[in-house]
Write a protein that holds these residues in place. Structure first.
Motif, PDB file in Angstrom:
ATOM      1  N   TYR A  34       0.849  -1.184   0.000  1.00 25.63           N
ATOM      2  CA  TYR A  34       0.000   0.000   0.000  1.00 25.63           C
ATOM      3  C   TYR A  34       0.886   1.236   0.000  1.00 25.63           C
ATOM      4  CZ  TYR A  34       1.067   0.846   4.904  1.00 25.63           C
ATOM      5  OH  TYR A  34       1.723   1.118   6.067  1.00 25.63           O
ATOM      6  N   SER A  35       0.301   2.383  -0.287  1.00 24.23           N
ATOM      7  CA  SER A  35       1.021   3.650  -0.285  1.00 24.23           C
ATOM      8  C   SER A  35       0.770   4.334   1.053  1.00 24.23           C
ATOM      9  CB  SER A  35       0.541   4.542  -1.427  1.00 24.23           C
ATOM     10  OG  SER A  35       0.785   3.919  -2.666  1.00 24.23           O
ATOM     11  N   VAL A  40       0.137   8.181  -4.236  1.00 27.85           N
ATOM     12  CA  VAL A  40       0.150   6.752  -4.539  1.00 27.85           C
ATOM     13  C   VAL A  40       1.466   6.381  -5.218  1.00 27.85           C
ATOM     14  CG1 VAL A  40      -2.345   6.483  -4.704  1.00 27.85           C
ATOM     15  CG2 VAL A  40      -1.076   7.172  -6.720  1.00 27.85           C
ATOM     16  N   ASN A  41       1.889   5.152  -5.002  1.00 31.60           N
ATOM     17  CA  ASN A  41       3.031   4.593  -5.711  1.00 31.60           C
ATOM     18  C   ASN A  41       2.501   3.878  -6.939  1.00 31.60           C
ATOM     19  OD1 ASN A  41       4.758   5.496  -3.691  1.00 31.60           O
ATOM     20  ND2 ASN A  41       4.595   3.605  -2.537  1.00 31.60           N
ATOM     21  N   ILE A  42       3.189   4.045  -8.061  1.00 32.41           N
ATOM     22  CA  ILE A  42       2.719   3.488  -9.320  1.00 32.41           C
ATOM     23  C   ILE A  42       3.495   2.207  -9.636  1.00 32.41           C
ATOM     24  CG2 ILE A  42       2.280   3.957 -11.751  1.00 32.41           C
ATOM     25  CD1 ILE A  42       0.819   5.833  -9.740  1.00 32.41           C
ATOM     26  N   ARG A  51       6.922   7.359  -7.271  1.00 31.34           N
ATOM     27  CA  ARG A  51       6.568   7.244  -5.861  1.00 31.34           C
ATOM     28  C   ARG A  51       5.802   8.473  -5.369  1.00 31.34           C
ATOM     29  NH1 ARG A  51       7.181   2.662  -6.835  1.00 31.34           N
ATOM     30  NH2 ARG A  51       9.032   1.459  -6.420  1.00 31.34           N
ATOM     31  N   ASN A  52       4.794   8.239  -4.553  1.00 29.82           N
ATOM     32  CA  ASN A  52       4.022   9.260  -3.839  1.00 29.82           C
ATOM     33  C   ASN A  52       3.537  10.381  -4.759  1.00 29.82           C
ATOM     34  OD1 ASN A  52       2.811  10.048  -1.445  1.00 29.82           O
ATOM     35  ND2 ASN A  52       4.472  11.440  -0.932  1.00 29.82           N
ATOM     36  N   VAL A  54       0.921  12.854  -6.366  1.00 31.57           N
ATOM     37  CA  VAL A  54      -0.317  13.495  -5.961  1.00 31.57           C
ATOM     38  C   VAL A  54      -0.460  14.781  -6.760  1.00 31.57           C
ATOM     39  CG1 VAL A  54       0.727  14.741  -4.026  1.00 31.57           C
ATOM     40  CG2 VAL A  54      -1.690  14.214  -3.955  1.00 31.57           C
ATOM     41  N   THR A 127     -10.228  11.844  -7.788  1.00 28.06           N
ATOM     42  CA  THR A 127      -9.046  11.252  -8.417  1.00 28.06           C
ATOM     43  C   THR A 127      -9.090  11.534  -9.910  1.00 28.06           C
ATOM     44  OG1 THR A 127     -10.120   9.113  -8.752  1.00 28.06           O
ATOM     45  CG2 THR A 127      -8.842   9.383  -6.717  1.00 28.06           C
ATOM     46  N   TYR A 142      -3.532   4.688 -13.740  1.00 29.24           N
ATOM     47  CA  TYR A 142      -3.705   4.695 -12.294  1.00 29.24           C
ATOM     48  C   TYR A 142      -4.515   5.913 -11.872  1.00 29.24           C
ATOM     49  CZ  TYR A 142      -2.110   2.315  -8.088  1.00 29.24           C
ATOM     50  OH  TYR A 142      -2.048   1.543  -6.958  1.00 29.24           O
ATOM     51  N   VAL A 144      -4.969   8.915  -9.604  1.00 30.72           N
ATOM     52  CA  VAL A 144      -4.118   9.742  -8.751  1.00 30.72           C
ATOM     53  C   VAL A 144      -5.004  10.700  -7.956  1.00 30.72           C
ATOM     54  CG1 VAL A 144      -2.278  11.474  -8.749  1.00 30.72           C
ATOM     55  CG2 VAL A 144      -2.182   9.547 -10.342  1.00 30.72           C
TER      56      VAL A 144
END
Length: 159
Positions: A34-35, A40-42, A51-52, A54, A127, A142, A144
């Motif tokens: 999980y992030s 979010v991590n892709i 990574r992370n 947003v 999102t 994904y 975001v």
């Protein structure tokens, strides 16, 4: 007397098995990736690790900034291709990352500005679908998260 003892043991075993049986077959929550941050991590976007990520937006979604860390663990420079949104409102962008380097979009210490975005199809709390692709990989779509600058540490990133 013996039948009462056997019934008690059988009942105890049934209660014990009934209350702990789920733990025998269920997945441990600590084993699920999980992030842990706001972003979010892709996974599976190619040789680059995102990574992370947003998106920080104004209240109306008229302007936004994307912040993220993009890690290149390979010996070759790589390009991250992004497509934000869908249909006629989709925006594209690229980020170049040198060999064995990390680009932190929005890192003021590294003088790396966030990725500026035009009007986005989302407001804080929603999102946005973003397609991430690098190298020869197929890439991944994904969702975001979109946040606002209300939290102190995001205030500098709000457009």
């Amino acid at each position: 007397m013996k039948s009462r003892l056997i019934a008690s043991v059988a009942l105890s075993a049934a209660v014990l098995l009934g209350t702990s049986g789920c733990a025998l077959v269920s997945t441990q929550a600590t084993q699920l990736p999980y992030s842990p941050g706001d972003g979010v991590n892709i996974p599976d976007s190619g040789p680059l690790k995102v990574r992370n990520v947003v998106i920080i937006s104004d209240a109306e979604g008229e302007a936004a900034n994307m912040i993220a860390a993009i890690v290149n663990e390979s010996d070759e420079p790589q390009t991250l291709n992004l497509e934000l949104g869908e249909g006629s409102t989709a925006q594209t962008a690229t980020v170049r990352v040198g060999a064995r380097e990390t680009v932190s979009l929005g890192d003021s210490a590294e003088n790396e500005p966030p990725l500026a975005l035009d009007a986005i199809d989302g407001v804080p709390g929603s999102t946005i679908p973003v397609y991430f692709q690098s190298g020869d990989s197929e890439g991944v779509l994904y969702q975001v998260p979109v946040l606002d600058g209300e939290l102190d540490y995001y205030g500098d990133f709000q457009p």
